[in-house]
Design a protein around this motif. Structure first.
Motif, PDB file in Angstrom:
ATOM      1  N   GLU A  63       0.759  -1.328  -0.107  1.00 22.04           N
ATOM      2  CA  GLU A  63      -0.060  -0.189   0.032  1.00 22.04           C
ATOM      3  C   GLU A  63       0.830   1.142  -0.097  1.00 22.04           C
ATOM      4  O   GLU A  63       0.473   2.257  -0.715  1.00 22.04           O
ATOM      5  CB  GLU A  63      -0.930  -0.067   1.338  1.00 22.04           C
ATOM      6  CG  GLU A  63      -1.971  -0.942   1.212  1.00 22.04           C
ATOM      7  CD  GLU A  63      -2.902  -1.005   2.635  1.00 22.04           C
ATOM      8  OE1 GLU A  63      -2.721   0.038   3.241  1.00 22.04           O
ATOM      9  OE2 GLU A  63      -3.377  -1.679   2.592  1.00 22.04           O
ATOM     10  N   ALA A  64       1.872   1.241   0.745  1.00 25.47           N
ATOM     11  CA  ALA A  64       2.755   2.530   0.936  1.00 25.47           C
ATOM     12  C   ALA A  64       4.085   2.104   0.548  1.00 25.47           C
ATOM     13  O   ALA A  64       4.821   1.378   0.836  1.00 25.47           O
ATOM     14  CB  ALA A  64       2.949   2.945   2.216  1.00 25.47           C
ATOM     15  N   TYR A  86      -3.696   9.895  10.706  1.00 30.02           N
ATOM     16  CA  TYR A  86      -5.252  10.425  10.786  1.00 30.02           C
ATOM     17  C   TYR A  86      -5.072  11.904  10.201  1.00 30.02           C
ATOM     18  O   TYR A  86      -4.180  12.653  10.829  1.00 30.02           O
ATOM     19  CB  TYR A  86      -5.804  10.555  12.371  1.00 30.02           C
ATOM     20  CG  TYR A  86      -6.088   9.226  12.896  1.00 30.02           C
ATOM     21  CD1 TYR A  86      -7.272   8.211  12.379  1.00 30.02           C
ATOM     22  CD2 TYR A  86      -5.312   8.652  13.733  1.00 30.02           C
ATOM     23  CE1 TYR A  86      -7.354   7.230  12.911  1.00 30.02           C
ATOM     24  CE2 TYR A  86      -5.539   7.391  14.249  1.00 30.02           C
ATOM     25  CZ  TYR A  86      -6.544   6.973  13.882  1.00 30.02           C
ATOM     26  OH  TYR A  86      -6.770   5.591  14.461  1.00 30.02           O
ATOM     27  N   ARG A  87      -5.797  12.237   9.130  1.00 29.68           N
ATOM     28  CA  ARG A  87      -5.788  13.592   8.561  1.00 29.68           C
ATOM     29  C   ARG A  87      -6.768  14.478   9.350  1.00 29.68           C
ATOM     30  O   ARG A  87      -6.688  15.615   9.061  1.00 29.68           O
ATOM     31  CB  ARG A  87      -6.083  13.278   7.123  1.00 29.68           C
ATOM     32  CG  ARG A  87      -5.057  12.666   6.276  1.00 29.68           C
ATOM     33  CD  ARG A  87      -5.383  12.712   4.881  1.00 29.68           C
ATOM     34  NE  ARG A  87      -5.135  14.157   4.333  1.00 29.68           N
ATOM     35  CZ  ARG A  87      -6.164  14.565   3.299  1.00 29.68           C
ATOM     36  NH1 ARG A  87      -6.535  13.720   2.612  1.00 29.68           N
ATOM     37  NH2 ARG A  87      -6.047  15.908   3.060  1.00 29.68           N
ATOM     38  N   LYS A  98      -5.445  20.504   3.305  1.00 26.53           N
ATOM     39  CA  LYS A  98      -5.679  19.796   1.987  1.00 26.53           C
ATOM     40  C   LYS A  98      -4.682  20.063   0.837  1.00 26.53           C
ATOM     41  O   LYS A  98      -4.018  21.000   1.139  1.00 26.53           O
ATOM     42  CB  LYS A  98      -7.063  20.315   1.585  1.00 26.53           C
ATOM     43  CG  LYS A  98      -8.332  20.042   2.406  1.00 26.53           C
ATOM     44  CD  LYS A  98      -9.637  20.742   2.032  1.00 26.53           C
ATOM     45  CE  LYS A  98     -10.617  20.280   2.754  1.00 26.53           C
ATOM     46  NZ  LYS A  98     -11.946  20.991   2.622  1.00 26.53           N
ATOM     47  N   ILE A 132       0.152  14.720  -0.382  1.00 27.55           N
ATOM     48  CA  ILE A 132      -0.045  13.988   0.442  1.00 27.55           C
ATOM     49  C   ILE A 132      -0.021  12.377   0.032  1.00 27.55           C
ATOM     50  O   ILE A 132      -0.543  12.083  -0.949  1.00 27.55           O
ATOM     51  CB  ILE A 132      -1.520  14.204   0.770  1.00 27.55           C
ATOM     52  CG1 ILE A 132      -1.648  15.607   1.219  1.00 27.55           C
ATOM     53  CG2 ILE A 132      -1.979  13.420   2.029  1.00 27.55           C
ATOM     54  CD1 ILE A 132      -3.055  16.277   1.623  1.00 27.55           C
ATOM     55  N   VAL A 134      -0.127   9.684   2.107  1.00 29.18           N
ATOM     56  CA  VAL A 134      -0.427   8.727   2.942  1.00 29.18           C
ATOM     57  C   VAL A 134      -2.101   9.015   3.259  1.00 29.18           C
ATOM     58  O   VAL A 134      -2.460  10.118   3.503  1.00 29.18           O
ATOM     59  CB  VAL A 134       0.245   8.578   4.602  1.00 29.18           C
ATOM     60  CG1 VAL A 134      -0.486   7.558   5.312  1.00 29.18           C
ATOM     61  CG2 VAL A 134       1.525   8.375   4.461  1.00 29.18           C
ATOM     62  N   GLU A 135      -2.673   7.824   3.049  1.00 30.78           N
ATOM     63  CA  GLU A 135      -4.291   8.018   3.226  1.00 30.78           C
ATOM     64  C   GLU A 135      -4.633   8.154   4.862  1.00 30.78           C
ATOM     65  O   GLU A 135      -3.739   7.696   5.538  1.00 30.78           O
ATOM     66  CB  GLU A 135      -5.180   6.856   2.655  1.00 30.78           C
ATOM     67  CG  GLU A 135      -4.939   6.744   1.061  1.00 30.78           C
ATOM     68  CD  GLU A 135      -5.710   5.621   0.513  1.00 30.78           C
ATOM     69  OE1 GLU A 135      -6.670   5.186   1.200  1.00 30.78           O
ATOM     70  OE2 GLU A 135      -5.244   5.177  -0.515  1.00 30.78           O
ATOM     71  N   ASP A 136      -5.793   8.418   5.043  1.00 22.29           N
ATOM     72  CA  ASP A 136      -6.407   8.637   6.557  1.00 22.29           C
ATOM     73  C   ASP A 136      -6.255   7.136   6.982  1.00 22.29           C
ATOM     74  O   ASP A 136      -6.718   6.221   6.262  1.00 22.29           O
ATOM     75  CB  ASP A 136      -7.812   9.177   6.281  1.00 22.29           C
ATOM     76  CG  ASP A 136      -8.212   9.914   8.052  1.00 22.29           C
ATOM     77  OD1 ASP A 136      -7.405  10.162   8.436  1.00 22.29           O
ATOM     78  OD2 ASP A 136      -9.313   9.451   8.087  1.00 22.29           O
ATOM     79  N   GLU A 137      -6.075   7.061   8.240  1.00 18.04           N
ATOM     80  CA  GLU A 137      -6.191   5.668   9.024  1.00 18.04           C
ATOM     81  C   GLU A 137      -5.309   4.817   8.562  1.00 18.04           C
ATOM     82  O   GLU A 137      -5.623   3.362   8.741  1.00 18.04           O
ATOM     83  CB  GLU A 137      -7.695   5.399   9.171  1.00 18.04           C
ATOM     84  CG  GLU A 137      -8.703   6.347   9.786  1.00 18.04           C
ATOM     85  CD  GLU A 137     -10.009   5.892   9.950  1.00 18.04           C
ATOM     86  OE1 GLU A 137     -10.312   4.703   9.782  1.00 18.04           O
ATOM     87  OE2 GLU A 137     -10.821   6.513   9.881  1.00 18.04           O
ATOM     88  N   LYS A 138      -4.386   5.015   7.950  1.00 15.48           N
ATOM     89  CA  LYS A 138      -3.176   4.012   7.417  1.00 15.48           C
ATOM     90  C   LYS A 138      -2.069   3.901   8.534  1.00 15.48           C
ATOM     91  O   LYS A 138      -1.456   4.975   8.968  1.00 15.48           O
ATOM     92  CB  LYS A 138      -2.747   4.390   6.099  1.00 15.48           C
ATOM     93  CG  LYS A 138      -3.803   3.983   5.270  1.00 15.48           C
ATOM     94  CD  LYS A 138      -4.416   2.642   5.027  1.00 15.48           C
ATOM     95  CE  LYS A 138      -5.237   2.809   3.916  1.00 15.48           C
ATOM     96  NZ  LYS A 138      -5.978   1.633   3.620  1.00 15.48           N
TER      97      LYS A 138
END
Length: 151
Positions: A63-64, A86-87, A98, A132, A134-138
């Motif tokens: 994923e990353a 967390y974003r 953003k 950005i 990294v996605e949220d909650e990763k």
């Protein structure tokens, strides 16, 4: 509003998980707020890890991408430790930043949860969020690039 009613509202508020309560009636306004107390202080991105564990020999997550594979334009913002990124401050709320948003040095741009503690990640410089990664909650690794800040 009678004083007994205020005390009942206060007791319910104190014993709930709610952090903010606003009540308006008959031209009167009651606003209650409380802070979530943590057992340890918030760690800023300028903090250096006390002890760095050896990197695991496992293959990197699909994923990353690894930090070395990411093309960063501008100043990279890296994770100071392993945790969940967390974003936003809470689910359903607007993200701290953003893409294309101007930030100042010290602005909160994300949170990493590590060992049940929420640690604010701050902008290391003034600029504009250019990427950005990294996605949220990763889950993020130590030194993984989260975002980049350009001019």
């Amino acid at each position: 509003m009678q004083i007994e009613e205020l005390f009942k509202i206060w007791d319910r508020f104190e014993n709930s998980k709610t952090t903010e309560f606003v009540f308006e009636a008959d031209g009167q306004k009651l606003c209650l707020k409380k802070e979530i107390k943590t057992a340890a202080p918030v760690i800023q991105t300028t903090a250096q890890p006390v002890m760095q564990a050896a990197a695991p020999a496992a293959a990197p997550q699909a994923e990353a991408p690894a930090s070395s594979e990411i093309q960063v334009s501008g100043t990279p913002v890296k994770a100071p430790f392993v945790g969940t990124f967390y974003r936003a401050a809470a689910p359903g709320e607007d993200p701290f930043v953003k893409l294309g948003q101007k930030v100042s040095k010290g602005d909160v741009i994300g949170i990493i949860e590590a060992m049940k503690l929420m640690n604010e990640i701050t902008a290391p410089c003034d600029g504009v969020i250019t990427d950005i990664f990294v996605e949220d909650e990763k889950l993020v690794e130590y030194d993984q690039v989260l975002m980049s800040i350009g001019e």
